[in-house]
Structures are given as structure tokens and as C-alpha cells.
Design a protein around this motif. Structure first.
Motif, PDB file in Angstrom:
ATOM      1  N   LEU A 300       0.830  -1.214   0.000  1.00 17.05           N
ATOM      2  CA  LEU A 300       0.000   0.000   0.000  1.00 17.05           C
ATOM      3  C   LEU A 300       0.861   1.259   0.000  1.00 17.05           C
ATOM      4  O   LEU A 300       0.491   2.270  -0.612  1.00 17.05           O
ATOM      5  CB  LEU A 300      -0.929  -0.015   1.214  1.00 17.05           C
ATOM      6  CG  LEU A 300      -1.971  -1.142   1.229  1.00 17.05           C
ATOM      7  CD1 LEU A 300      -2.720  -1.163   2.558  1.00 17.05           C
ATOM      8  CD2 LEU A 300      -2.947  -0.972   0.064  1.00 17.05           C
ATOM      9  N   PHE A 301       2.003   1.194   0.672  1.00 16.79           N
ATOM     10  CA  PHE A 301       2.911   2.340   0.689  1.00 16.79           C
ATOM     11  C   PHE A 301       3.448   2.625  -0.718  1.00 16.79           C
ATOM     12  O   PHE A 301       3.439   3.776  -1.178  1.00 16.79           O
ATOM     13  CB  PHE A 301       4.062   2.067   1.649  1.00 16.79           C
ATOM     14  CG  PHE A 301       5.091   3.167   1.719  1.00 16.79           C
ATOM     15  CD1 PHE A 301       4.763   4.418   2.231  1.00 16.79           C
ATOM     16  CD2 PHE A 301       6.385   2.954   1.271  1.00 16.79           C
ATOM     17  CE1 PHE A 301       5.707   5.432   2.305  1.00 16.79           C
ATOM     18  CE2 PHE A 301       7.339   3.956   1.345  1.00 16.79           C
ATOM     19  CZ  PHE A 301       7.006   5.200   1.855  1.00 16.79           C
ATOM     20  N   VAL A 302       3.882   1.603  -1.403  1.00 18.00           N
ATOM     21  CA  VAL A 302       4.382   1.773  -2.779  1.00 18.00           C
ATOM     22  C   VAL A 302       3.262   2.261  -3.692  1.00 18.00           C
ATOM     23  O   VAL A 302       3.452   3.172  -4.507  1.00 18.00           O
ATOM     24  CB  VAL A 302       4.978   0.451  -3.302  1.00 18.00           C
ATOM     25  CG1 VAL A 302       5.292   0.553  -4.797  1.00 18.00           C
ATOM     26  CG2 VAL A 302       6.231   0.085  -2.524  1.00 18.00           C
ATOM     27  N   LEU A 303       2.081   1.679  -3.539  1.00 19.35           N
ATOM     28  CA  LEU A 303       0.944   2.075  -4.369  1.00 19.35           C
ATOM     29  C   LEU A 303       0.592   3.542  -4.149  1.00 19.35           C
ATOM     30  O   LEU A 303       0.326   4.281  -5.104  1.00 19.35           O
ATOM     31  CB  LEU A 303      -0.262   1.190  -4.042  1.00 19.35           C
ATOM     32  CG  LEU A 303      -1.534   1.448  -4.849  1.00 19.35           C
ATOM     33  CD1 LEU A 303      -1.281   1.214  -6.334  1.00 19.35           C
ATOM     34  CD2 LEU A 303      -2.671   0.544  -4.363  1.00 19.35           C
ATOM     35  N   GLY A 304       0.597   3.978  -2.884  1.00 19.68           N
ATOM     36  CA  GLY A 304       0.297   5.379  -2.597  1.00 19.68           C
ATOM     37  C   GLY A 304       1.285   6.318  -3.252  1.00 19.68           C
ATOM     38  O   GLY A 304       0.908   7.360  -3.799  1.00 19.68           O
ATOM     39  N   ASN A 305       2.560   5.963  -3.216  1.00 17.35           N
ATOM     40  CA  ASN A 305       3.578   6.792  -3.855  1.00 17.35           C
ATOM     41  C   ASN A 305       3.389   6.856  -5.365  1.00 17.35           C
ATOM     42  O   ASN A 305       3.525   7.924  -5.978  1.00 17.35           O
ATOM     43  CB  ASN A 305       4.971   6.253  -3.516  1.00 17.35           C
ATOM     44  CG  ASN A 305       5.469   6.721  -2.169  1.00 17.35           C
ATOM     45  OD1 ASN A 305       6.110   7.760  -2.045  1.00 17.35           O
ATOM     46  ND2 ASN A 305       5.163   5.960  -1.126  1.00 17.35           N
TER      47      ASN A 305
END
Length: 332
Positions: A300-305
Motif C-alpha cells: 500500500l505504501f508503494v501504491l500510494g507513492n
């Protein structure tokens, strides 16, 4: 013409950038991503400076937007009033208060006094606007085709962000009251929006990016809940996170349909929810959650970025081509 009138400075309304209130959503996305990096740096070996830089960029964008939006009210009051009276665009005005509270959140590590003052201003504006707009809505007579996810902004987004910042400032008891206001408003409005989506004519193409706001209530609500509690993540926050993931998957499935609307600043509607989803999962890991969030948080962190970076690049390109801002009204 008198000498006094010659010397008196004038604001040429036709030369001012037409900044819609919806542009405050950019602040939500940027500071939302900054908060996600802060949460990541607390539990992972990622540079803390990236999160701080994003937060300060968000503060700078907020300052520019506040000045331009205030100038619109001074120089072209008719255009500002028309926006406030529009059945869809009016709700975006609530983002001004939400963005202000997020600026307070960004500034907490630098000046608690400034953060409290800015939070107070944002919270008061948010509460007054939410009461005014909700009072108008309760009168009825609304065209169902104008019902979109922007209805979440005055009460739901405003209350959840109030809870987040109140908790960060150490006022968890007050934040719990705000969380309750946002939580039950979300459930009530959610049913209205789903009824509209299922039974009314399909959303016009320019309005489809507003569906991105659907992701925000459960995601931001998860962050709000974690901000006003200090125990191990429980069933409620797991449930909200799960519903947020469902919303994200639904939006991904509908992206080709939403994407029939060419890219515009309205796509920032996706950013606050996706960054809050990342932040919530990271905070749950930091809180000692032994469940699947350990696997989900990095994804989710990578997706948000990726989402915020993609939309930011698209926004800069629109600005460079002179197509980001609405066209100025013709001179009279």
C-alpha cells in the motif's frame, strides 16, 4: 478621474488565476503522502527527510492556494459565490478547512504553538462550513444526479481530520468526539451515495473522478481511529481498513470507465484516500498488529507513492501547457 483613484491599487479580476476550491485537494494528497512517509520512517529504514520535505511542500502549496482563493473572493466575488452555490462544487470549499488542519499536522514537529493556532482556525472553519452546508442539504429538493462523493467532504472528511490532528496534539478525548461525528455521518451518507449510483443515471464523465473520494472515509477513518486510541488495533479498525481495500479494488476495476474523463486536477480526489490507506496500515504495524497488515503495508505504501507521483506529474504537465486552471471569464 481623480488623482486618488489613479493612485489607488486595483486588482484586475480577469488576470487572476481561477483557483477552484477543489484545488485544496492537492494539499491533502501531498501532506497525506508526507504523513505516510513519516509513518514508514518510524518502523522502516526509509529516509525521514522525504516525509518532511513532502509536508513542507504541502504547506507551501496551501499558502499559495489560500492567497489565490482569497483573492478570488475579493476580486471576483460573483465567481466565488457561484461556486459556493453550485450543488457539487460548493462541497469542495470544505477542503480549505481540512487542508488547513493538515498543515497544522505537518507543522507539529516544528512549532506546537503554530500548529495549535492553525488547527483551531481550520477546525472552526470546517465546523461552521459543515453546519451551513448540511443545513442547506437537509432542506431537500436536490437533483439526485448532482449527488456525488463530494458530500463526504464537509462532515466526514472534516470530522475525521479533526480527530487525527486533535489526537496528534494530545487531545484524544476531543478527537474521539470528532471521530464519532465523522463515523456516523459516513455511514449515513454512504447509503445515500450508493442508492444514487445504483438507481440514478450514470455519472457524467467530468464527475467520474469524484468517485476517488469513496476511498477516503474508511481509509481516513482508520487513521483517525488509530490517532485517538492507544491500544492494539482491534476489530473496528480492521473492518474499516478492509472496507477501504474493497473500495480501492472497486476503483481499480472501474478505472477504464472513470478514465473516459481526460486527466484533470479532479483526479487528486484519489490521493487522500490511498495515502491514508498506506498510513493506517503502517501505523497498525507500528502498534504491534500481528495480522496481514505486515504484508499489506509495504504494498500500500508503494501504491500510494505511485498514485500521487503519477497525478503530480500529470498536474505539472497540465500547468506547463496552460490547461490546469479554468479559463478566465471574458472582460466586461
Amino acid at each position: 478621474m481623480s488623482m486618488g483613484s489613479l493612485l489607488k491599487p486595483k486588482i484586475n479580476a480577469t488576470r487572476l488565476p481561477r483557483v477552484p476550491a477543489a484545488f485544496f485537494g492537492i494539499v491533502l494528497g501531498v501532506i497525506g503522502l508526507g504523513s505516510s512517509w513519516r509513518a514508514a520512517s518510524a518502523i522502516r529504514a526509509v529516509p525521514a527527510g522525504i516525509g518532511e520535505a513532502l509536508n513542507l511542500v504541502g504547506v507551501a502549496i496551501w499558502l499559495v492556494l489560500v492567497m489565490l482563493y482569497a483573492a478570488k473572493w475579493i476580486a471576483d466575488r460573483n465567481a466565488a459565490l457561484a461556486e459556493a452555490e453550485n450543488s457539487i462544487q460548493c462541497c469542495f470549499i470544505g477542503l480549505a478547512g481540512v487542508a488547513t488542519m493538515l498543515v497544522s499536522l505537518a507543522l507539529i514537529p516544528y512549532s506546537r504553538v503554530a500548529a495549535i493556532l492553525i488547527f483551531a482556525m481550520g477546525a472552526i472553519f470546517t465546523a461552521l462550513f459543515a453546519l451551513w452546508r448540511t443545513g442547506v442539504l437537509w432542506r431537500g429538493g436536490r437533483d439526485p444526479t448532482t449527488t456525488t462523493a463530494v458530500l463526504f467532504l464537509p462532515t466526514v472528511a472534516g470530522s475525521f481530520v479533526t480527530a487525527i490532528v486533535a489526537g496528534a496534539l494530545g487531545y484524544a478525548d476531543w478527537g474521539q468526539l470528532a471521530f464519532g461525528a465523522g463515523f456516523f455521518s459516513w455511514l449515513a451518507i454512504e447509503s445515500v451515495l450508493l442508492n444514487r449510483l445504483l438507481t440514478a443515471p450514470e455519472l457524467a464523465e467530468p464527475l467520474r473522478p469524484t468517485l476517488g473520494i469513496q476511498l477516503a472515509p474508511p481509509a481516513v477513518g482508520s487513521v483517525a481511529y488509530l490517532s485517538v486510541t492507544d491500544h492494539m488495533p482491534d476489530m473496528l479498525v480492521h473492518a474499516m481498513l478492509g472496507y477501504a481495500i474493497l473500495q480501492a479494488l472497486l476503483l481499480l476495476r472501474m478505472l477504464p470507465w472513470i478514465g473516459k474523463q481526460p486527466f484533470a486536477a479532479s483526479y487528486w480526489a484519489f490521493t487522500f484516500g490511498i495515502t491514508a490507506l498506506s498510513t493506517a496500515s503502517l501505523r497498525m504495524v507500528a502498534r504491534g498488529d500481528p495480522g496481514p497488515v505486515h504484508m499489506l503495508a509495504p504494498i500500500l505504501f508503494v501504491l500510494g507513492n505511485i498514485v500521487v507521483l503519477t497525478i503530480a506529474v500529470g498536474t505539472v504537465l497540465l500547468l506547463a501547457r496552460g490547461k490546469l486552471l479554468p479559463a478566465a471569464a471574458p472582460a466586461r
